[in-house]
Motif scaffolding. Structure first.
Motif, PDB file in Angstrom:
ATOM      1  N   LEU B  10      55.248  48.735  46.400  1.00  0.00           N
ATOM      2  CA  LEU B  10      53.952  48.331  45.845  1.00  0.00           C
ATOM      3  C   LEU B  10      54.094  47.727  44.449  1.00  0.00           C
ATOM      4  O   LEU B  10      53.187  47.041  43.974  1.00  0.00           O
ATOM      5  CB  LEU B  10      53.001  49.529  45.806  1.00  0.00           C
ATOM      6  CG  LEU B  10      52.622  50.115  47.172  1.00  0.00           C
ATOM      7  CD1 LEU B  10      51.728  51.336  47.001  1.00  0.00           C
ATOM      8  CD2 LEU B  10      51.923  49.079  48.042  1.00  0.00           C
ATOM      9  N   ARG B  11      55.209  47.985  43.804  1.00  0.00           N
ATOM     10  CA  ARG B  11      55.419  47.420  42.469  1.00  0.00           C
ATOM     11  C   ARG B  11      55.757  45.937  42.568  1.00  0.00           C
ATOM     12  O   ARG B  11      55.606  45.185  41.610  1.00  0.00           O
ATOM     13  CB  ARG B  11      56.566  48.144  41.760  1.00  0.00           C
ATOM     14  CG  ARG B  11      56.326  49.639  41.606  1.00  0.00           C
ATOM     15  CD  ARG B  11      57.595  50.357  41.228  1.00  0.00           C
ATOM     16  NE  ARG B  11      58.650  50.174  42.205  1.00  0.00           N
ATOM     17  CZ  ARG B  11      59.878  50.687  42.105  1.00  0.00           C
ATOM     18  NH1 ARG B  11      60.203  51.407  41.049  1.00  0.00           N
ATOM     19  NH2 ARG B  11      60.776  50.478  43.039  1.00  0.00           N
ATOM     20  N   ARG B  12      56.255  45.518  43.724  1.00  0.00           N
ATOM     21  CA  ARG B  12      56.717  44.139  43.874  1.00  0.00           C
ATOM     22  C   ARG B  12      55.697  43.230  44.556  1.00  0.00           C
ATOM     23  O   ARG B  12      55.677  42.026  44.308  1.00  0.00           O
ATOM     24  CB  ARG B  12      58.002  44.115  44.709  1.00  0.00           C
ATOM     25  CG  ARG B  12      59.240  44.541  43.952  1.00  0.00           C
ATOM     26  CD  ARG B  12      60.447  44.502  44.883  1.00  0.00           C
ATOM     27  NE  ARG B  12      61.699  44.710  44.169  1.00  0.00           N
ATOM     28  CZ  ARG B  12      62.437  43.732  43.648  1.00  0.00           C
ATOM     29  NH1 ARG B  12      62.046  42.489  43.769  1.00  0.00           N
ATOM     30  NH2 ARG B  12      63.566  43.992  43.013  1.00  0.00           N
ATOM     31  N   CYS B  13      54.901  43.797  45.467  1.00  0.00           N
ATOM     32  CA  CYS B  13      54.015  42.948  46.275  1.00  0.00           C
ATOM     33  C   CYS B  13      53.014  42.218  45.369  1.00  0.00           C
ATOM     34  O   CYS B  13      52.349  42.828  44.524  1.00  0.00           O
ATOM     35  CB  CYS B  13      53.263  43.789  47.309  1.00  0.00           C
ATOM     36  SG  CYS B  13      52.201  42.795  48.382  1.00  0.00           S
ATOM     37  N   LEU B  39      46.259  44.221  51.922  1.00  0.00           N
ATOM     38  CA  LEU B  39      44.971  44.559  51.304  1.00  0.00           C
ATOM     39  C   LEU B  39      45.057  44.322  49.808  1.00  0.00           C
ATOM     40  O   LEU B  39      46.077  44.591  49.179  1.00  0.00           O
ATOM     41  CB  LEU B  39      44.632  46.025  51.568  1.00  0.00           C
ATOM     42  CG  LEU B  39      44.639  46.478  53.021  1.00  0.00           C
ATOM     43  CD1 LEU B  39      44.364  47.975  53.096  1.00  0.00           C
ATOM     44  CD2 LEU B  39      43.608  45.709  53.829  1.00  0.00           C
ATOM     45  N   MET B  41      43.452  45.705  46.671  1.00  0.00           N
ATOM     46  CA  MET B  41      42.632  46.849  46.246  1.00  0.00           C
ATOM     47  C   MET B  41      42.454  46.856  44.733  1.00  0.00           C
ATOM     48  O   MET B  41      43.407  46.632  43.995  1.00  0.00           O
ATOM     49  CB  MET B  41      43.303  48.161  46.652  1.00  0.00           C
ATOM     50  CG  MET B  41      43.449  48.396  48.131  1.00  0.00           C
ATOM     51  SD  MET B  41      44.116  50.059  48.386  1.00  0.00           S
ATOM     52  CE  MET B  41      44.207  50.146  50.152  1.00  0.00           C
ATOM     53  N   PHE B  43      40.922  49.336  41.576  1.00  0.00           N
ATOM     54  CA  PHE B  43      40.526  50.710  41.266  1.00  0.00           C
ATOM     55  C   PHE B  43      40.064  50.795  39.823  1.00  0.00           C
ATOM     56  O   PHE B  43      40.560  50.088  38.961  1.00  0.00           O
ATOM     57  CB  PHE B  43      41.705  51.669  41.465  1.00  0.00           C
ATOM     58  CG  PHE B  43      42.408  51.480  42.776  1.00  0.00           C
ATOM     59  CD1 PHE B  43      41.859  51.969  43.937  1.00  0.00           C
ATOM     60  CD2 PHE B  43      43.608  50.787  42.842  1.00  0.00           C
ATOM     61  CE1 PHE B  43      42.497  51.787  45.147  1.00  0.00           C
ATOM     62  CE2 PHE B  43      44.251  50.597  44.042  1.00  0.00           C
ATOM     63  CZ  PHE B  43      43.690  51.097  45.205  1.00  0.00           C
ATOM     64  N   HIS B  50      42.830  48.867  37.739  1.00  0.00           N
ATOM     65  CA  HIS B  50      44.142  48.660  38.346  1.00  0.00           C
ATOM     66  C   HIS B  50      43.964  47.885  39.647  1.00  0.00           C
ATOM     67  O   HIS B  50      42.928  47.962  40.290  1.00  0.00           O
ATOM     68  CB  HIS B  50      44.802  50.003  38.645  1.00  0.00           C
ATOM     69  CG  HIS B  50      44.987  50.857  37.442  1.00  0.00           C
ATOM     70  ND1 HIS B  50      46.117  50.810  36.655  1.00  0.00           N
ATOM     71  CD2 HIS B  50      44.163  51.759  36.865  1.00  0.00           C
ATOM     72  CE1 HIS B  50      45.978  51.661  35.650  1.00  0.00           C
ATOM     73  NE2 HIS B  50      44.812  52.248  35.752  1.00  0.00           N
ATOM     74  N   ARG B  51      45.020  47.193  39.989  1.00  0.00           N
ATOM     75  CA  ARG B  51      44.973  46.400  41.208  1.00  0.00           C
ATOM     76  C   ARG B  51      46.276  46.649  41.973  1.00  0.00           C
ATOM     77  O   ARG B  51      47.350  46.743  41.370  1.00  0.00           O
ATOM     78  CB  ARG B  51      44.842  44.924  40.851  1.00  0.00           C
ATOM     79  CG  ARG B  51      44.476  44.040  42.011  1.00  0.00           C
ATOM     80  CD  ARG B  51      44.243  42.631  41.492  1.00  0.00           C
ATOM     81  NE  ARG B  51      43.803  41.736  42.542  1.00  0.00           N
ATOM     82  CZ  ARG B  51      43.724  40.428  42.405  1.00  0.00           C
ATOM     83  NH1 ARG B  51      44.051  39.860  41.242  1.00  0.00           N
ATOM     84  NH2 ARG B  51      43.317  39.657  43.389  1.00  0.00           N
ATOM     85  N   ALA B  52      46.155  46.743  43.273  1.00  0.00           N
ATOM     86  CA  ALA B  52      47.358  46.925  44.092  1.00  0.00           C
ATOM     87  C   ALA B  52      47.228  46.093  45.363  1.00  0.00           C
ATOM     88  O   ALA B  52      46.139  45.973  45.928  1.00  0.00           O
ATOM     89  CB  ALA B  52      47.534  48.400  44.450  1.00  0.00           C
ATOM     90  N   PHE B  53      48.351  45.537  45.764  1.00  0.00           N
ATOM     91  CA  PHE B  53      48.412  44.802  47.025  1.00  0.00           C
ATOM     92  C   PHE B  53      49.171  45.671  48.010  1.00  0.00           C
ATOM     93  O   PHE B  53      50.290  46.103  47.721  1.00  0.00           O
ATOM     94  CB  PHE B  53      49.095  43.453  46.832  1.00  0.00           C
ATOM     95  CG  PHE B  53      48.389  42.605  45.816  1.00  0.00           C
ATOM     96  CD1 PHE B  53      47.174  42.012  46.110  1.00  0.00           C
ATOM     97  CD2 PHE B  53      48.919  42.436  44.550  1.00  0.00           C
ATOM     98  CE1 PHE B  53      46.512  41.241  45.162  1.00  0.00           C
ATOM     99  CE2 PHE B  53      48.271  41.676  43.605  1.00  0.00           C
ATOM    100  CZ  PHE B  53      47.060  41.074  43.904  1.00  0.00           C
ATOM    101  N   VAL B  54      48.549  45.910  49.145  1.00  0.00           N
ATOM    102  CA  VAL B  54      49.076  46.937  50.048  1.00  0.00           C
ATOM    103  C   VAL B  54      49.273  46.374  51.461  1.00  0.00           C
ATOM    104  O   VAL B  54      48.304  46.175  52.199  1.00  0.00           O
ATOM    105  CB  VAL B  54      48.103  48.137  50.110  1.00  0.00           C
ATOM    106  CG1 VAL B  54      48.698  49.264  50.946  1.00  0.00           C
ATOM    107  CG2 VAL B  54      47.760  48.620  48.706  1.00  0.00           C
TER     108      VAL B  54
END
Lengths: 282, 216
Positions: B10-13, B39, B41, B43, B50-54
């Motif tokens: 998740l740190r790389r996507c 996804l 996301m 938060f 924060h944002r995450a690509f999952v």
């Protein structure tokens, strides 16, 4: 406990009203057979009620058959009794039909076999829902007794709708219907309490709307009518009519709960991250 | 024993969706069907956002609920952990779809094409067997099997590796044998903190999310 992050859950769209009708009609049909047999209907009344119950079960299965993608392969549904409650439901239905027909033909002993298979059928329906791990409102274990008791209560309701045709119910049966309604609503409260905090807010709204209908129209109103009849305030045809109305309300209240459970409260749990990525940490 | 698994770092996507496009190209899925999704996301609230690509899709679980509920045995799990669907057995009841906690399954009732009428590549690769039945990510099982037959190593040799992993421009997706101490997946999991989605349900996903380096 780790924080959970994720987008909002959404209503499943894989099973629509046709699938819900399998639970509604299958439940009420099986419940009608159970109620008719357990409480001593005989002769033409038993025949009519069992045949009506089978017709309702068949109608439910027909509804779900119209939903499957490959209806011409429907017989494949029997392949996996080892672990699939859908297969077990299909098998119990397959056995229920000949047993019910034998019961309707007054073959000795088959009325009880049919009642047992009808109970097995609705038990399978409850386990089917519980096995759907993707839907929090379905996978709650209390859904199983709720589905079974709801089916018998709805069957009892329909029994009283039909009772004037067969000569009417009896005071013990009135009391039994009342007891089933109380048990159903108590199970509903327990089920609903267990879901607190585990289902999506829109699912809670849908369940609570169905629950209000169940409590008022499906439980309170029939219980008042049953009490009226039991108190002697009505007798004869008026009492039978009141019990028929009570039965109809009881059946509709339970049916709507199941319909809402499948088509409105079937929210998944979305996606959750147990942790957020710590960037720059490699 | 081999256990094929996928790791998403998740740190790389970066959420570029190249894996999604590669999957659609490799597997010829119709519009709206994304066996590999990413996804986006968000938060928190400003200014602490924060944002995450999952990346998500079939998690190829150790104990797949979709397999248990399937009335036809169309869904099976291979000894190497890959969960498959036999399109000729499936009746399209969608029970697996409601049993899957990862929303990984699709059912397309009729043929769909990107521009209405099929373009040449769509016409060539369209498969009626996949209509009105359940479909999902296969970990590109055909590529994996064909690669192994040629002596290639899945997760290392692109020809034997799922298309989404090959295409990832940030090297966020990794495929390999979770139980092989020499594999890339084993090493990634050993060197980093990770979790699996909805682990509390006991499905044992074969898809891991790396979120931080190992503690200490």
């Amino acid at each position: 406990m780790n924080p959970a992050y994720g987008p909002n859950p959404w209503q499943q769209t894989s099973w629509d009203a046709r699938a819900a009708c399998n639970f509604v009609f299958g439940g009420v049909g099986a419940g009608l057979i159970v109620f008719a047999v357990l409480f001593g209907a005989g002769g033409l009344a038993l025949k009519g009620l069992v045949l009506a119950g089978l017709a309702l079960v068949g109608l439910g299965l027909f509804c779900v058959w119209t939903e499957i993608g490959r209806p011409l392969r429907a017989l494949h549904v029997f392949i996996n009794p080892r672990s699939s409650w859908m297969t077990r439901e299909a098998l119990s239905a397959t056995l229920l039909f000949p047993a019910g027909l034998a019961a309707a033909a007054a073959v000795p002993g088959f009325a009880w076999v049919a009642a047992g298979l009808a109970l097995a059928f609705v038990y399978c329906q409850g386990r089917m829902l519980q096995a759907a791990k993707g839907i929090p409102a379905w996978r709650e274990p209390l859904v199983v007794p709720l589905i079974v008791v709801t089916a018998v209560a709805e069957g009892g309701g329909v029994f009283f709708v039909a009772a004037p045709l067969g000569g009417g119910g009896t005071p013990p049966l009135d009391a039994l219907l009342g007891a089933m309604l109380l048990l159903r609503v108590l199970l509903w409260f327990a089920y609903r309490r267990r879901l607190a905090g585990t289902v999506a807010p829109p699912a809670r709204v849908a369940l609570d709307a169905a629950g209000r209908l169940l409590q008022l129209a499906g439980t309170l109103a029939p219980l008042v009518l049953i009490a009226l009849v039991a108190s002697g305030a009505a007798s004869g045809a008026a009492a039978a009519a009141l019990m028929a109305i009570a039965g109809l309300a009881a059946a509709l209240g339970g049916a709507y709960v199941k319909y809402a459970l499948v088509t409105r409260a079937g929210f998944n749990q979305g996606f959750m991250l147990a942790r957020l990525p710590v960037r720059g940490s490699r | 024993m081999t256990r094929w698994a996928m790791v998403a770092d998740l740190r790389r996507c970066v959420g570029c969706q190249t894996c999604t496009a590669a999957c659609r190209h490799a597997n010829a899925t119709p519009p709206g069907v994304q066996w590999r999704r990413v996804l986006d996301m968000e938060f928190g609230e400003y200014p602490d956002v924060h944002r995450a690509f999952v990346p998500v899709g079939c998690q190829h679980c150790d104990d797949p609920p979709c397999m248990d509920v399937c009335p036809t045995t169309a869904t099976k799990k291979r000894s190497d952990g890959i969960v498959t669907i036999d399109y000729d057995l499936c009746i399209g009841c969608a029970y697996c779809a409601v049993a899957c906690p990862y929303q990984a399954r699709y059912k397309t009732q009729k043929a769909l094409f990107a521009y209405g009428e099929p373009i040449a590549s769509e016409a060539k690769r369209h498969d009626d067997a996949r209509l009105a039945v359940a479909t999902k990510c296969t970990f590109c099982v055909d590529r994996v099997d064909a690669g192994i037959e040629k002596g290639l190593q899945p997760g290392v040799d692109p020809e034997a590796t799922p298309a989404c992993v090959n295409s990832c421009l940030a090297n966020a997706l990794t495929f390999g044998d979770r139980d092989d101490p020499h594999s890339n997946v084993f090493r990634l999991l050993a060197e980093n903190q990770h979790f699996r989605m909805h682990e509390e349900l006991g499905t044992g996903p074969g898809f891991y999310y790396v979120w931080d380096k190992a503690a200490g």
